[in-house]
Design a protein around this motif. Structure first.
Motif: not given
Lengths: 297, 444
Positions: B33-40, B92-99, B342-343, B428-433
């Motif tokens: 979900v973070l990866t698609i942020f720029p496009f979103a 399509v972007i999400a499928a790429f990124s997840a795989a 983005g969040i 997020k401070l303890q475990d930033d994905i």
């Protein structure tokens, strides 16, 4: 201690500035739209346009409201459209049952009105026209549309004609186009000189028909004379009612495979005529829809 | 920073979240979900312009009336292309990124896995049409297909694990030069994926199933509207709740598409208001437009404008603040996909509670205010893209009571979001994905 600080000032300057911007933008948007809306609502009463323009269909005698299910699904498949289907049945005691629904944002749904008593014969048709008018009023107040197209199969066309001559008054609802298939205006009578009581009545009251109507009557023939049930002369007799009375009256003769009376609504030729003349009816969409310009003008 | 979390419940929630974040599938969901942020983000700006300036019922569509038809359509085409190929293509972007992420984690050829997943999604969404040779079921490719696309990506990542060798050591990334070697390793999962996808897409009517829940619920929502106030209230809350939860998953409910054109209850209200020249006393107080569309959608589904305000108000996290600032403009006009990714809010267990709670609380408050006639119901239709906090004001034809109530309920929503923003920050401070790269070193 930190918790108290949160209450006193925003955690970041950037964030604080963004909040200020948010409210400035909201204010900037609010002022002009307030006046536009005020203005809009003033004029809204006069031109309240529901975008809905249903296609109302009446099946022939001895068929029920489910008669057009195949037709609708064929059309949706063939033209890749998504018309919804609402089926009404009017019972002998004037009550109405509904089946199906009109989907959100579907401006061209099909509404079929069938009758519990779906028998043939002039007296029944008169009754069915009255029942139809009950259903029509219910639809009118329920969906608030201001124009529609009509379709009738066989005696359904007679019900339409009787309805238009007796019940339909031009009170802000406009019938754009009508199409019927194999509608026997002179019942089984081949000879147009021999007019049945019904045809005579129809002709007598023809001035009640809406004069801006466009009407396509389709006749099927198998062996030059009839479609297996309805003689072509009987369909043709409709000209005495409609010609010169409404805006356009067109008679179309279909021949070939599937031109028999009951099969006709499966006929691909018919389906493309139906799509071309009824579904693609340009009058059916309110003027605003074809215009890219904003409504609030 | 530890000292601010004195409340035991907050501590508990943080621990719970940290534990959930260890689950691999959840990590992939959030990471993707973070990866698609720029496009979103780009897409949401373009979509905002489309809705507000170019749409027929847009808020400022009269501003573009001076343009000649040709120029107008040219501009319209440009923005529709941008929106369609970003937001409309996001899965399509999400499928790429997840795989890619999954395959990397499992030490397989991540690039090829990603490409294969995108391809697979496109095959599933392919329409076998003789009229237009290359077309897709758009529903599966947009935000609506997000969850499916991510799960598909994870599945394909695992397929690579089961059916291909380990990709050679990371330092021999000369692998990228030796295409033949990579093909040899990964050809089997690629082929299997394509075959399965083709079979699925040919046998399964994708549009039908992807629309099925919507079709059923719409049928429920539009048949036999009850005239009893209590039942119509119950129904509006039920369908509203369903819509909110569905939006959280990227899908849509009956209320997600905006105001219903053929909603008889709204038509009745409007009819009344036009005849009586006032919205006071309209017959149906509790329908979708008087409650849901007016008070539950500040900034889009889930009242996310309140989340933005909450972040800008209390957050110290630069990422959160930046994402909120960037998605502020689209969110004002109710396009929240940028903020959601983005969040990220999508599939995020922390934000699930306020995402549901804030709109529902707003609706409850609005119900009380309407019941006691503290404000008139919003019955007039407002232009598309009217900022959430202004819907009530404009929909009541400028009632100050409604505006004051809106400000109050927006403030309440913000207060609901604030503790969760703090929790999210702490997690997020303890475990930033967002800085997680995938691969072996994540597994500590």
């Amino acid at each position: 201690m930190m918790k108290n600080n949160f209450r006193k000032y925003p955690a970041s300057k950037k964030g604080f500035r963004a909040i200020i911007w948010l409210f400035i933008i909201l204010l900037l948007v609010a002022i002009p739209s307030y006046f536009t809306t005020k203005n809009d609502i003033k004029t809204l009463a006069g031109r309240y346009n529901s975008p809905l323009s249903p296609i109302i269909m009446i099946p022939g005698s001895s068929a029920s409201a489910t008669r057009f299910e195949d037709l609708v699904s064929t059309i949706n498949k063939k033209f890749d459209e998504h018309h919804s289907l609402l089926e009404l049945t009017v019972h002998k005691d004037d009550s109405i049952t509904y089946k199906g629904s009109i989907k959100n944002n579907d401006t061209r749904p099909f509404i079929v009105v069938g009758f519990e008593n779906n028998k043939d014969g002039y007296s029944n048709i008169k009754q069915q026209a009255r029942w139809f008018s009950i259903a029509f009023d219910a639809l009118k107040s329920r969906y608030k549309f201001n124009n529609f197209d009509g379709f009738g199969h066989s005696n359904g066309g007679l019900i339409w004609t009787y309805f238009l001559e007796h019940y339909y008054e031009d009170d802000g609802i406009n019938m754009n186009r009508m199409m019927t298939v194999g509608t026997p205006y002179n019942f089984e009578e081949r000879d147009q000189a021999k007019r049945t009581q019904m045809l005579t009545d129809f002709i007598n009251r023809k001035n009640k028909l809406p004069n801006d109507l466009t009407y396509y009557s389709i006749a099927g023939t198998k062996v030059y004379t009839d479609d297996g049930i309805v003689p072509i002369g009987s369909v043709e007799a409709g000209k005495y009612i409609f010609e010169g009375q409404i805006n356009h009256y067109t008679l179309i003769t279909l021949t070939g495979k599937n031109a028999q009376h009951s099969d006709m609504i499966d006929n691909p030729q018919f389906i493309s005529l139906f799509h071309q003349y009824i579904i693609d009816d340009k009058n059916a969409t309110s003027p605003n829809n074809t215009d890219r310009r904003s409504v609030s003008k | 920073m530890e000292q601010q979390f004195t409340h035991p419940l907050e501590k508990k929630l943080i621990d719970l979240n940290l534990r959930i974040q260890k689950i691999f599938l959840y990590r992939v969901l959030q990471k993707t979900v973070l990866t698609i942020f720029p496009f979103a983000l780009i897409g949401s700006f373009s979509k905002t312009i489309q809705l507000v300036f170019l749409g027929k019922n847009g808020l400022f569509s009269n501003w573009t009336d001076f343009l000649s038809d040709n120029l107008f359509y040219q501009i319209d085409d440009i923005f529709s292309a941008i929106s369609t190929m970003t937001l409309g293509w996001i899965s399509v972007i999400a499928a790429f990124s997840a795989a890619k992420y999954t395959a990397k984690h499992l030490k397989r050829d991540d690039q090829l896995a990603g490409l294969t997943a995108s391809l697979s999604l496109l095959i599933v969404a392919y329409t076998y049409s003789r009229k237009t040779p290359m077309s897709f079921h758009s529903a599966v490719l947009g935000i609506r297909g997000l969850l499916f696309a991510i799960l598909l990506g994870v599945f394909i990542g695992y397929l690579f694990k089961w059916t291909s060798h380990k990709a050679t050591e990371p330092d021999s990334f000369a692998m990228s030069t030796n295409m033949l070697k990579r093909t040899e390793i990964s050809i089997r999962p690629i082929l299997i994926t394509i075959i399965i996808s083709v079979i699925v897409s040919d046998l399964v009517n994708v549009t039908f199933y992807s629309n099925l829940p919507q079709t059923i619920i719409t049928a429920v929502s539009s048949t036999n509207p009850s005239t009893q106030p209590f039942l119509s209230l119950l129904r509006t809350f039920g369908l509203g709740l369903y819509s909110i939860i569905m939006s959280f998953l990227g899908w849509s409910g009956p209320y997600s598409t905006g105001v219903n054109l053929t909603d008889t209850s709204s038509a009745l209200n409007l009819d009344y208001a036009l005849n009586h020249h006032t919205a006071w006393g309209a017959p149906d107080l509790f329908n979708s437009s008087t409650l849901y569309h007016t008070f539950a959608t500040y900034g889009g589904q889930g009242a996310t404008l309140a989340l933005i305000i909450a972040i800008l108000w209390v957050s110290r996290d630069h990422d959160f603040i930046n994402v909120s600032r960037w998605s502020l403009i689209p969110s004002i006009f109710n396009v929240n996909s940028a903020l959601m990714s983005g969040i990220p809010v999508f599939f995020n267990v922390i934000f699930f509670i306020p995402f549901v709670l804030a709109p529902i609380v707003n609706m409850i408050l609005a119900t009380i205010a309407l019941q006691f006639h503290l404000m008139p119901p919003a019955v007039y239709s407002v232009p598309v893209g009217t900022p959430g906090p202004l819907v009530a004001f404009l929909g009541t034809n400028g009632s100050w009571q409604a505006l004051v109530f809106t400000v109050f309920s927006l403030f309440i929503s913000t207060l609901i979001y604030i503790p969760f923003v703090k929790i999210a920050e702490q997690v997020k401070l303890q475990d930033d994905i967002s800085i997680d790269q995938g691969g072996a070193d994540d597994e500590k």
